[in-house]
Design a protein around this motif. Structure first.
Motif, short mmCIF file in Angstrom:
data_model
loop_
_atom_site.label_atom_id
_atom_site.label_comp_id
_atom_site.label_asym_id
_atom_site.label_seq_id
_atom_site.Cartn_x
_atom_site.Cartn_y
_atom_site.Cartn_z
N ALA A 150 0.79 -1.22 0.00
CA ALA A 150 0.00 0.00 0.00
C ALA A 150 0.82 1.27 0.00
CB ALA A 150 -0.94 0.00 1.21
N GLY A 151 2.15 1.16 -0.13
CA GLY A 151 2.97 2.36 -0.16
C GLY A 151 2.80 3.17 1.11
N VAL A 152 2.64 4.46 0.95
CA VAL A 152 2.42 5.33 2.10
C VAL A 152 0.96 5.36 2.52
CG1 VAL A 152 4.41 6.80 1.66
CG2 VAL A 152 2.25 7.33 0.55
N GLY A 153 0.14 4.53 1.86
CA GLY A 153 -1.28 4.46 2.19
C GLY A 153 -2.12 4.62 0.94
N ALA A 154 -3.42 4.44 1.11
CA ALA A 154 -4.34 4.62 0.00
C ALA A 154 -4.47 6.11 -0.31
CB ALA A 154 -5.71 4.05 0.37
N PHE A 155 -4.37 6.43 -1.60
CA PHE A 155 -4.52 7.84 -2.00
C PHE A 155 -6.00 8.16 -2.11
CE2 PHE A 155 -0.13 7.18 -3.17
CZ PHE A 155 0.45 8.41 -2.92
N LEU A 156 -6.49 8.93 -1.16
CA LEU A 156 -7.90 9.29 -1.12
C LEU A 156 -8.07 10.77 -1.44
CD1 LEU A 156 -8.91 7.38 2.13
CD2 LEU A 156 -9.15 6.63 -0.25
N PRO A 157 -9.16 11.12 -2.12
CA PRO A 157 -9.36 12.52 -2.50
C PRO A 157 -9.50 13.43 -1.29
CG PRO A 157 -10.85 11.07 -3.71
CD PRO A 157 -10.23 10.24 -2.63
N GLY B 142 -6.87 23.82 -8.67
CA GLY B 142 -5.99 24.66 -9.48
C GLY B 142 -4.76 23.93 -9.99
N GLU B 143 -4.71 22.58 -9.82
CA GLU B 143 -3.56 21.83 -10.28
C GLU B 143 -3.93 20.99 -11.50
OE1 GLU B 143 -1.83 19.78 -6.98
OE2 GLU B 143 -1.41 21.64 -5.89
N ASP B 144 -3.01 20.12 -11.91
CA ASP B 144 -3.14 19.42 -13.19
C ASP B 144 -4.47 18.70 -13.37
OD1 ASP B 144 -0.75 20.30 -14.08
OD2 ASP B 144 0.26 18.36 -14.12
N ALA B 145 -4.90 17.94 -12.34
CA ALA B 145 -6.12 17.15 -12.49
C ALA B 145 -7.33 18.03 -12.77
CB ALA B 145 -6.35 16.31 -11.23
N ALA B 146 -7.44 19.15 -12.04
CA ALA B 146 -8.56 20.07 -12.24
C ALA B 146 -8.47 20.75 -13.60
CB ALA B 146 -8.59 21.11 -11.12
N LEU B 147 -7.27 21.22 -13.95
CA LEU B 147 -7.09 21.88 -15.24
C LEU B 147 -7.41 20.93 -16.40
CD1 LEU B 147 -3.76 23.78 -14.54
CD2 LEU B 147 -6.01 24.81 -14.83
N GLN B 148 -6.93 19.69 -16.30
CA GLN B 148 -7.15 18.74 -17.38
C GLN B 148 -8.62 18.43 -17.56
OE1 GLN B 148 -4.37 17.21 -19.35
NE2 GLN B 148 -6.24 17.22 -20.58
N MET B 149 -9.34 18.22 -16.46
CA MET B 149 -10.76 17.92 -16.56
C MET B 149 -11.53 19.12 -17.13
SD MET B 149 -13.40 16.35 -13.75
CE MET B 149 -12.61 14.75 -13.87
N ALA B 150 -11.18 20.32 -16.68
CA ALA B 150 -11.85 21.52 -17.20
C ALA B 150 -11.61 21.69 -18.70
CB ALA B 150 -11.38 22.75 -16.43
N VAL B 151 -10.36 21.50 -19.12
CA VAL B 151 -10.02 21.63 -20.54
C VAL B 151 -10.74 20.57 -21.36
CG1 VAL B 151 -8.13 21.32 -22.19
CG2 VAL B 151 -7.81 22.79 -20.19
N SER C 95 -22.24 24.48 -19.49
CA SER C 95 -21.13 25.39 -19.19
C SER C 95 -20.13 24.68 -18.30
CB SER C 95 -21.64 26.67 -18.51
OG SER C 95 -22.12 26.39 -17.21
N VAL C 96 -18.89 25.18 -18.34
CA VAL C 96 -17.83 24.64 -17.50
C VAL C 96 -17.15 25.81 -16.81
CG1 VAL C 96 -15.68 23.33 -17.39
CG2 VAL C 96 -17.46 22.68 -19.05
N THR C 97 -17.05 25.74 -15.48
CA THR C 97 -16.40 26.79 -14.69
C THR C 97 -15.35 26.15 -13.79
OG1 THR C 97 -18.41 28.14 -14.67
CG2 THR C 97 -16.73 28.64 -13.02
N LEU C 98 -14.17 26.74 -13.79
CA LEU C 98 -13.12 26.31 -12.86
C LEU C 98 -13.09 27.27 -11.69
CD1 LEU C 98 -10.78 24.26 -12.41
CD2 LEU C 98 -9.27 25.97 -13.43
N LEU C 99 -13.25 26.75 -10.48
CA LEU C 99 -13.25 27.56 -9.26
C LEU C 99 -11.93 27.34 -8.52
CD1 LEU C 99 -14.54 29.25 -6.96
CD2 LEU C 99 -15.62 27.13 -6.16
N HIS C 100 -11.24 28.44 -8.24
CA HIS C 100 -9.97 28.34 -7.52
C HIS C 100 -9.83 29.55 -6.60
CE1 HIS C 100 -6.08 26.82 -6.56
NE2 HIS C 100 -5.38 27.72 -7.22
N LEU D 19 -9.03 18.49 -5.62
CA LEU D 19 -8.10 19.18 -4.73
C LEU D 19 -6.88 18.32 -4.39
CD1 LEU D 19 -10.66 20.86 -2.29
CD2 LEU D 19 -9.37 21.94 -4.15
N GLY D 20 -6.63 17.30 -5.18
CA GLY D 20 -5.49 16.44 -4.94
C GLY D 20 -5.85 15.24 -4.09
#
Length: 371
Positions: free
Chosen positions: A128-135, A171-180, A197-202, A272-273
């Motif tokens: 499990a590495g450093v643990g399960a990566f949870l949102p 405001g990071e890659d995952a959010a930017l990629q999904m918005a794009v 419509s698509v809005t990115l909130l940061h 949010l990572g």
């Protein structure tokens, strides 16, 4: 160890081993088990294979993998996944092992979130590495009541986004990629399944990414008006009456300057990572030291016989958190499991010469090296 929920809807699936974690060490564990004739099911909370390689350094180069030139995390994970294909492991992605119990015959039953199956096996390998990566959650009082119909984390809502006003938080890659992808239609959706419509909130008008192409696409869509950007902090959900009861209708936003306002929406996607957490494993009664599992370094077995642990989740004198070290640990754990099955030592064979290993790998024509 917590008992498995004895739900009448659960289907018991039998296998030799269950590997918890589909990162590099977990995949290498599958490979080593396969060489020794052990069939594996793999459980990971992430929706794709790769673990930290995908989540933390997908596009960054790894320079310390033996025998490989500098390779990015994404490619390394893909190569490992290809390597285990001959053994046909079964992956349960987007699932977390929630309960584990030992049966009278010594086998283990594991149940998972998001899966109606109970996995029954003789061996458990925790990778499990450093643990399960949870949102990371958006901590607004009452927001969870709208999940998953209107609020999801790092994925689209279950009923899609067709004709909906979608707000993505982050405001990071995952959010930017999904918005794009949603704003440009580059995610393969048909014209009839596009959001209204698509809005990115940061929280601020600055976005973090090392991907220059992604940032350029984001800026182009923003200037063209296809992608809206809202700057501010969400402070509370706004609801309205729907046919089946209250529905999420918007978020109350506190901007950096000026008065609060309501941002209307139909669907909220929070990006949010991810945060690593050991999760239910910590409640299984395994001996731990500083939130890591202690192991017998000859067998990489935990305090419970039949449950092995490898990779960053373990601790022992001289431990180094390196992928190469995790690979070594997985080899010893696989041999220990095979020896437990056979009641004695397992002879060491080599893939260069063993017809048995080559058969398990699906090698049809043996190649003889010139001496």
């Amino acid at each position: 160890m917590a008992p498995v929920d004895p739900s009448s809807d659960a289907t018991v699936v039998e296998t030799d081993a269950v590997v918890i974690g589909a990162g590099p060490v977990g995949l290498w564990q599958v490979f080593q088990c396969g060489l020794l004739g052990l069939r594996c099911h793999v459980v990971d909370v992430l929706p794709e294979v790769g673990g930290q390689c995908i989540e933390l350094y997908a596009d960054k180069l790894l320079y310390d993998i033996p025998g490989l030139p500098p390779t990015c995390g994404r490619d390394f994970a893909a190569q490992l996944q290809q390597q285990v294909q001959p053994f046909e492991p079964v992956f349960h992605l987007g699932c977390q092992v929630t309960a584990l119990t030992r049966q009278a015959d010594g086998r283990f039953d594991l149940s998972t979130s998001g899966c109606s199956q109970v996995l029954r096996c003789r061996h458990v390998f925790i990778a499990a590495g450093v643990g399960a990566f949870l949102p990371r959650k958006l901590t607004l009082a009452g927001l969870d009541r709208y999940a998953p119909a209107s609020v999801t984390y790092h994925q689209l809502p279950t009923d899609g986004v067709s004709g909906r006003h979608v707000v993505i938080v982050g405001g990071e890659d995952a959010a930017l990629q999904m918005a794009v992808d949603l704003a440009s239609g580059s995610d393969g959706r048909s014209d009839n399944d596009r959001p209204a419509s698509v809005t990115l909130l940061h929280r601020r008008d600055q976005f973090s990414s090392d991907d220059g192409i992604l940032l350029a696409r984001f800026d182009l869509l923003r200037r063209s008006g296809l992608l809206q950007v809202c700057i501010g902090q969400p402070v509370e959900p706004v609801e309205s009456d729907g046919p089946g009861g209250p529905v999420l209708a918007g978020l109350r936003i506190a901007p950096p300057e000026g008065d609060e306002f309501t941002l209307p929406l139909d669907r909220l996607i929070v990006c949010l990572g991810l945060s690593p957490r050991l999760g239910p494993i910590a409640d299984w009664g395994l001996v731990m030291e500083r939130k890591q599992l202690t192991v017998d370094t000859a067998r990489f077995e935990t305090s419970v016989p039949g449950i092995h642990a490898v990779g960053d989740v373990v601790t022992y004198p001289g431990k180094r958190k390196l992928i190469a070290c995790g690979f070594h640990e997985a080899i010893l754990a696989a041999f220990a499991a095979a020896e437990r099955d056979r009641g004695g030592p397992v002879p060491l064979e080599y893939t260069t010469s063993s017809k048995t290993l080559q058969g398990r790998l699906g090698v049809r024509d043996s190649v003889t090296n010139a001496s």
